[in-house]
Write a protein that holds these residues in place. Structure first.
Motif, mmCIF file in Angstrom:
data_model
loop_
_atom_site.group_PDB
_atom_site.id
_atom_site.type_symbol
_atom_site.label_atom_id
_atom_site.label_comp_id
_atom_site.label_asym_id
_atom_site.label_seq_id
_atom_site.Cartn_x
_atom_site.Cartn_y
_atom_site.Cartn_z
ATOM 1 N N TYR A 283 4.273 -3.117 -9.530
ATOM 2 C CA TYR A 283 2.970 -2.696 -9.028
ATOM 3 C C TYR A 283 2.570 -1.375 -9.687
ATOM 4 O O TYR A 283 3.402 -0.618 -10.143
ATOM 5 C CB TYR A 283 3.021 -2.516 -7.507
ATOM 6 C CG TYR A 283 3.900 -1.379 -7.061
ATOM 7 C CD1 TYR A 283 5.279 -1.534 -6.985
ATOM 8 C CD2 TYR A 283 3.363 -0.148 -6.711
ATOM 9 C CE1 TYR A 283 6.093 -0.499 -6.587
ATOM 10 C CE2 TYR A 283 4.179 0.899 -6.308
ATOM 11 C CZ TYR A 283 5.540 0.712 -6.255
ATOM 12 O OH TYR A 283 6.349 1.732 -5.863
ATOM 13 N N THR A 284 1.263 -1.121 -9.718
ATOM 14 C CA THR A 284 0.791 0.161 -10.223
ATOM 15 C C THR A 284 1.024 1.218 -9.146
ATOM 16 O O THR A 284 0.864 0.962 -7.964
ATOM 17 C CB THR A 284 -0.702 0.108 -10.553
ATOM 18 O OG1 THR A 284 -1.426 -0.182 -9.362
ATOM 19 C CG2 THR A 284 -0.981 -0.963 -11.581
ATOM 20 N N HIS A 285 1.418 2.366 -9.537
ATOM 21 C CA HIS A 285 1.829 3.375 -8.571
ATOM 22 C C HIS A 285 0.670 4.033 -7.834
ATOM 23 O O HIS A 285 0.878 4.888 -6.995
ATOM 24 C CB HIS A 285 2.703 4.428 -9.254
ATOM 25 C CG HIS A 285 4.049 3.897 -9.632
ATOM 26 N ND1 HIS A 285 5.149 4.006 -8.810
ATOM 27 C CD2 HIS A 285 4.473 3.227 -10.718
ATOM 28 C CE1 HIS A 285 6.189 3.441 -9.395
ATOM 29 N NE2 HIS A 285 5.807 2.963 -10.542
ATOM 30 N N THR A 286 -0.540 3.587 -8.125
ATOM 31 C CA THR A 286 -1.672 4.110 -7.365
ATOM 32 C C THR A 286 -1.617 3.621 -5.922
ATOM 33 O O THR A 286 -2.003 4.326 -5.003
ATOM 34 C CB THR A 286 -2.988 3.656 -8.015
ATOM 35 O OG1 THR A 286 -3.009 4.088 -9.359
ATOM 36 C CG2 THR A 286 -4.182 4.225 -7.274
ATOM 37 N N TYR A 287 -1.134 2.410 -5.738
ATOM 38 C CA TYR A 287 -1.093 1.825 -4.407
ATOM 39 C C TYR A 287 0.336 1.393 -4.099
ATOM 40 O O TYR A 287 0.925 0.623 -4.834
ATOM 41 C CB TYR A 287 -2.014 0.609 -4.328
ATOM 42 C CG TYR A 287 -3.452 0.929 -4.664
ATOM 43 C CD1 TYR A 287 -3.978 0.626 -5.916
ATOM 44 C CD2 TYR A 287 -4.276 1.532 -3.721
ATOM 45 C CE1 TYR A 287 -5.289 0.922 -6.220
ATOM 46 C CE2 TYR A 287 -5.586 1.830 -4.027
ATOM 47 C CZ TYR A 287 -6.088 1.528 -5.275
ATOM 48 O OH TYR A 287 -7.393 1.828 -5.581
ATOM 49 N N THR A 288 0.863 1.896 -2.999
ATOM 50 C CA THR A 288 2.187 1.472 -2.565
ATOM 51 C C THR A 288 2.046 0.183 -1.769
ATOM 52 O O THR A 288 1.289 0.140 -0.799
ATOM 53 C CB THR A 288 2.833 2.549 -1.686
ATOM 54 O OG1 THR A 288 2.912 3.764 -2.426
ATOM 55 C CG2 THR A 288 4.226 2.124 -1.255
ATOM 56 N N SER B 94 1.552 5.007 7.138
ATOM 57 C CA SER B 94 1.736 5.622 8.452
ATOM 58 C C SER B 94 3.174 5.559 8.940
ATOM 59 O O SER B 94 3.563 6.303 9.834
ATOM 60 C CB SER B 94 0.828 4.937 9.478
ATOM 61 O OG SER B 94 1.274 3.604 9.707
ATOM 62 N N GLY B 95 3.965 4.644 8.351
ATOM 63 C CA GLY B 95 5.315 4.432 8.837
ATOM 64 C C GLY B 95 5.375 3.559 10.080
ATOM 65 O O GLY B 95 6.450 3.310 10.628
ATOM 66 N N TYR B 96 4.206 3.080 10.523
ATOM 67 C CA TYR B 96 4.165 2.235 11.722
ATOM 68 C C TYR B 96 4.900 0.924 11.463
ATOM 69 O O TYR B 96 4.757 0.317 10.411
ATOM 70 C CB TYR B 96 2.711 1.960 12.094
ATOM 71 C CG TYR B 96 2.542 1.018 13.252
ATOM 72 C CD1 TYR B 96 2.212 -0.324 13.036
ATOM 73 C CD2 TYR B 96 2.706 1.451 14.558
ATOM 74 C CE1 TYR B 96 2.061 -1.202 14.102
ATOM 75 C CE2 TYR B 96 2.549 0.579 15.629
ATOM 76 C CZ TYR B 96 2.232 -0.737 15.391
ATOM 77 O OH TYR B 96 2.081 -1.607 16.440
ATOM 78 N N THR B 97 5.686 0.500 12.447
ATOM 79 C CA THR B 97 6.417 -0.754 12.348
ATOM 80 C C THR B 97 5.964 -1.718 13.438
ATOM 81 O O THR B 97 5.482 -1.316 14.491
ATOM 82 C CB THR B 97 7.931 -0.541 12.483
ATOM 83 O OG1 THR B 97 8.203 0.098 13.740
ATOM 84 C CG2 THR B 97 8.463 0.336 11.356
#
Length: 126
Positions: free
Chosen positions: A27-32, A56-59
């Motif tokens: 993937y391009t590192h602009t978007y995780t 956000s780290g929300y699971t």
């Protein structure tokens, strides 16, 4: 284009633990990418198991695994993990990780993910 490779599956007794890994690339590192875990038992549809927002780290988890499974991420290794504890025979399935770029209101829905790994088998015997 995101490539995904799962590992860590196996055959265990009920009550045991396993940790699945999903390595992602391409993937391009602009978007995780958001990486989530799904599973498909024989004769059943594919279902969402766990998801983790890369921002956000929300699971979020399927009700059937709450309190037993934990999803986590190591961005330095481009890897997402699924720690599975207190495994039950009903957890037996092929486990897949999947990726999408961008957020979604339904991150445990199969149709939200265009990129999939090949799967790793988890078998839990009683």
């Amino acid at each position: 284009q995101v490539q995904l490779v799962e590992s860590g599956g196996g055959s265990v007794q009920a009550g045991a633990s396993l940790r699945l890994s999903c390595s992602y690339s391409g993937y391009t590192h602009t978007y995780t990418p958001r990486i989530s875990w799904f599973r498909q038992a024989p004769g059943k549809g594919r279902e969402g198991v766990a998801t983790l927002s890369p921002h956000s780290g929300y699971t979020d988890y399927a009700d059937s695994v709450v309190g037993r499974f934990t999803i986590s991420r190591d961005n330095s290794r481009n890897t997402v993990y699924l720690q599975m504890n207190s495994l039950k025979p009903e957890d037996t399935a092929m486990y897949y990780c999947a990726a999408r770029i961008g957020e979604t209101a339904t991150p445990l829905w199969v149709n939200q993910y265009p990129y999939w790994g090949q799967g790793t088998q988890v078998t839990v015997s009683s």
